[in-house]
Design an enzyme around this catalytic site. Structure first.
Site, PDB file in Angstrom:
ATOM      1  N   THR A  78       0.835  -1.205   0.000  1.00 42.22           N
ATOM      2  CA  THR A  78       0.000   0.000   0.000  1.00 42.22           C
ATOM      3  C   THR A  78       0.872   1.259   0.000  1.00 42.22           C
ATOM      4  OG1 THR A  78      -1.900  -1.053   1.058  1.00 42.22           O
ATOM      5  CG2 THR A  78      -1.687   1.327   1.328  1.00 42.22           C
ATOM      6  N   ASN A 156      -6.156  -9.810  -6.973  1.00 39.07           N
ATOM      7  CA  ASN A 156      -6.284 -10.336  -5.619  1.00 39.07           C
ATOM      8  C   ASN A 156      -7.573 -11.099  -5.372  1.00 39.07           C
ATOM      9  OD1 ASN A 156      -7.324  -7.563  -5.900  1.00 39.07           O
ATOM     10  ND2 ASN A 156      -7.946  -7.787  -3.773  1.00 39.07           N
ATOM     11  N   GLN A 184       0.211  -9.627  -5.061  1.00 38.51           N
ATOM     12  CA  GLN A 184      -0.269 -11.005  -5.152  1.00 38.51           C
ATOM     13  C   GLN A 184       0.589 -11.867  -6.080  1.00 38.51           C
ATOM     14  OE1 GLN A 184      -2.693 -12.423  -3.457  1.00 38.51           O
ATOM     15  NE2 GLN A 184      -3.462 -10.596  -2.425  1.00 38.51           N
ATOM     16  N   SER A 204       4.680  -6.818  -0.922  1.00 40.98           N
ATOM     17  CA  SER A 204       4.473  -6.952   0.524  1.00 40.98           C
ATOM     18  C   SER A 204       4.961  -8.312   0.969  1.00 40.98           C
ATOM     19  CB  SER A 204       2.985  -6.838   0.891  1.00 40.98           C
ATOM     20  OG  SER A 204       2.590  -5.514   1.112  1.00 40.98           O
ATOM     21  N   ALA A 205       5.756  -8.362   2.041  1.00 41.99           N
ATOM     22  CA  ALA A 205       6.335  -9.629   2.504  1.00 41.99           C
ATOM     23  C   ALA A 205       5.283 -10.599   3.014  1.00 41.99           C
ATOM     24  CB  ALA A 205       7.369  -9.359   3.592  1.00 41.99           C
ATOM     25  N   HIS A 206       4.227 -10.077   3.635  1.00 43.38           N
ATOM     26  CA  HIS A 206       3.279 -10.996   4.279  1.00 43.38           C
ATOM     27  C   HIS A 206       2.425 -11.771   3.283  1.00 43.38           C
ATOM     28  CE1 HIS A 206      -0.775  -9.022   4.010  1.00 43.38           C
ATOM     29  NE2 HIS A 206      -0.034  -7.974   3.711  1.00 43.38           N
ATOM     30  N   THR A 244      13.724   4.982  10.288  1.00 39.44           N
ATOM     31  CA  THR A 244      14.652   3.959  10.752  1.00 39.44           C
ATOM     32  C   THR A 244      14.274   2.606  10.183  1.00 39.44           C
ATOM     33  OG1 THR A 244      15.024   5.158  12.819  1.00 39.44           O
ATOM     34  CG2 THR A 244      15.614   2.829  12.790  1.00 39.44           C
ATOM     35  N   CYS A 328     -17.779  -4.754  -1.121  1.00 38.20           N
ATOM     36  CA  CYS A 328     -16.521  -4.046  -1.220  1.00 38.20           C
ATOM     37  C   CYS A 328     -16.491  -2.960  -0.158  1.00 38.20           C
ATOM     38  CB  CYS A 328     -16.390  -3.487  -2.633  1.00 38.20           C
ATOM     39  SG  CYS A 328     -16.166  -1.778  -2.798  1.00 38.20           S
TER      40      CYS A 328
END
Length: 500
Positions: A78, A156, A184, A204-206, A244, A328
């Site tokens: 995002t 997605n 995705q 996105s890693a997740h 950071t 939605c």
């Protein structure tokens, strides 16, 4: 993944972190690990952390065919999408036209709306009959002032693939840039940003067995000067994103990318096998169709519509972790923008379920899911044959609304999976309607939870909406709220700002 009570089929929403990723992450947290600030280059702890960050940067780059210095750390796709689009138009005075599609994630669509308010012209493409965004459609939308085209690589909701390599040729010929939302896609399909002509790519890693809260934006080094920073503070990440660096999350994402690079082919082969077993099982039930079946796709995500009027995704909720795409989260009471874009009406969208498979899905999980669909469909058919039909407007996975109920309606609600009922009729409403006490008696005999929150017609106050929200939050889900016409219950929902 499987447990005695729940089988997980929502990998498109998030994936469990791989144990090897968790181990790498934990090695950066304690006093005996690499806990230093990567920006602290005056001592060994900081330099050790910096070395791990740069190793992870190279691992992410290696998975998508980029150079390490083209990877900019963010909090997720995002933020990456926002940085790519807002960053471009903040720095671009002339090319003020954006091309995207109606199938995109809200992180793109909402950003496009924001840019529109700032004077950027936006073209939103519709998919073709197969549910795809074609290169021809993109080419036809390009203008002399087009600055950037933003499209997702994998959808997605329906799992379809976009041919971004062909699209890139048309985009670059028009002098524009190509941004790809790959949230995705990373770790699920091969990506080579150079060969595919991608200028910016979000991830996105997740979504591929890493932790939440970490992602990256690939920025081709040749166009980096054309992207304006959106997060100011310390000039980190080549001045594109201050803050950071979270070493433990970054190392985890790098590890997830390394695992994906090594295991994607074997993962996909196994997942494709389970996907076909799932589809064979549900198609045999005779009333289940796969959406956008003819489009190019990844094996992980399937969108299924059940052609029975009494079916609701909530009928599967106790046994399967799935996603309902019937509503939605932008417009009150409207179906998924993706499903309507590929031609489903509101009724069909309300009977649509997304199942997404992943690394830990087993054959037993798939067979269990098919059995859940079979039981739900049998319940729908039994209710239809007995005359126990009920018109429900599904507002979310957890809440539906209906007009005045009878005892038969309560039994139908129970049959399709509702666990709680809320009555919003004002006290003393019109004669001839089933008394609430009778509704409560029938529901109680079925083991359902029943509550009464009277709200006067035309007087949906903030206080009433807050009370409704608090009530629904504490009830077993899914919840069916009713009043004389169903309108008041829906107004309470909307006024309460409940998530969809």
């Amino acid at each position: 993944m499987s447990t005695d009570t729940l089988r997980y089929f929502d990998y498109a929403a998030t994936t469990p972190a791989d144990p090897r990723v968790i181990a790498a992450m934990l090695g950066c947290l304690g006093a005996d690990g690499a806990f230093g600030n990567p920006a602290s280059n005056t001592h060994a702890a900081g330099r050790q952390a910096r070395a791990l960050v740069e190793q992870a940067r190279a691992q992410v780059a290696g998975l998508i065919g980029a150079e390490a210095d083209e990877i900019i750390w963010t909090s997720g796709a995002t933020e990456s999408n926002n940085l790519a689009l807002k960053g471009f138009f903040d720095a671009e005075p002339a090319r003020r036209h954006l091309v995207t599609s109606r199938l995109e994630h809200k992180a793109i669509l909402d950003t496009a709306c924001h840019l529109e308010h700032l004077g950027v012209a936006v073209t939103r493409l519709s998919p073709d009959a197969a549910g795809e965004i074609s290169a021809a459609a993109v080419a036809a939308a390009l203008r002399a002032d087009t600055g950037i085209v933003s499209l997702m690589l994998v959808n997605n909701e329906i799992g379809t693939l976009t041919d971004v390599a062909e699209i890139a040729r048309a985009v670059h010929a028009a002098g524009a840039l190509l941004h790809v939302d790959a949230a995705q896609a990373v770790g699920k399909t091969g990506i080579d940003v150079k060969a595919m002509g991608i200028d910016l790519l979000s991830m996105s890693a997740h979504k591929f067995y890493g932790p939440k809260g970490i992602g990256a934006l690939y920025v081709n080094r040749h166009i980096a000067p054309r992207i304006a920073c959106q997060m100011h503070g310390g000039g980190h990440e080549q001045g594109l994103r201050s803050g950071t660096l979270a070493t433990h999350q970054i190392v985890a994402m790098g590890t997830a990318c390394e695992l994906a690079r090594a295991e994607m082919a074997s993962d996909n082969q196994r997942i494709a096998q389970w996907r076909e077993r799932l589809l064979d099982g549900v198609r045999a039930l005779g009333v289940v169709t796969q959406n956008a079946r003819g489009a190019r796709r990844i094996p992980h995500t399937v969108s299924l519509t059940v052609a029975l009027p009494g079916f609701s995704p909530s009928m599967l909720g106790d046994d399967l972790a799935i996603s309902s795409t019937s509503a939605c989260n932008s417009a009150a009471g409207k179906p998924s923008h993706v499903l309507t874009a590929i031609g489903l009406d509101a009724d069909a969208a309300a009977r649509t379920v997304r199942l997404s498979l992943g690394r830990f899905t087993t054959q037993d999980d798939v067979d269990f899911a098919v059995a859940c669909f079979r039981r739900a469909i049998e319940r729908c058919r039994e209710a239809e044959e007995s005359g126990q039909t009920l018109q429900v407007k599904q507002l979310s996975d957890e809440v539906g609304v209906s007009a005045q109920l009878s005892g038969t309606d309560v039994r139908a609600a129970h049959a399709i999976g509702f666990r709680s009922i809320v009555c919003n009729r004002p006290d003393g409403e019109a004669a001839g309607q089933t008394p609430f006490a009778q509704i409560a008696e029938v529901a109680g005999a079925l083991g359902m939870t029943v509550r009464y929150l009277p709200v006067e017609s035309g007087r949906v106050t903030d206080e009433a909406a807050a009370a409704f929200r608090a009530l629904v939050a504490g009830l077993p889900k899914p919840v069916l709220a009713y009043c004389r016409t169903g309108t008041r219950a829906e107004m309470l929902w909307n006024s309460a700002g409940m998530p969809r």
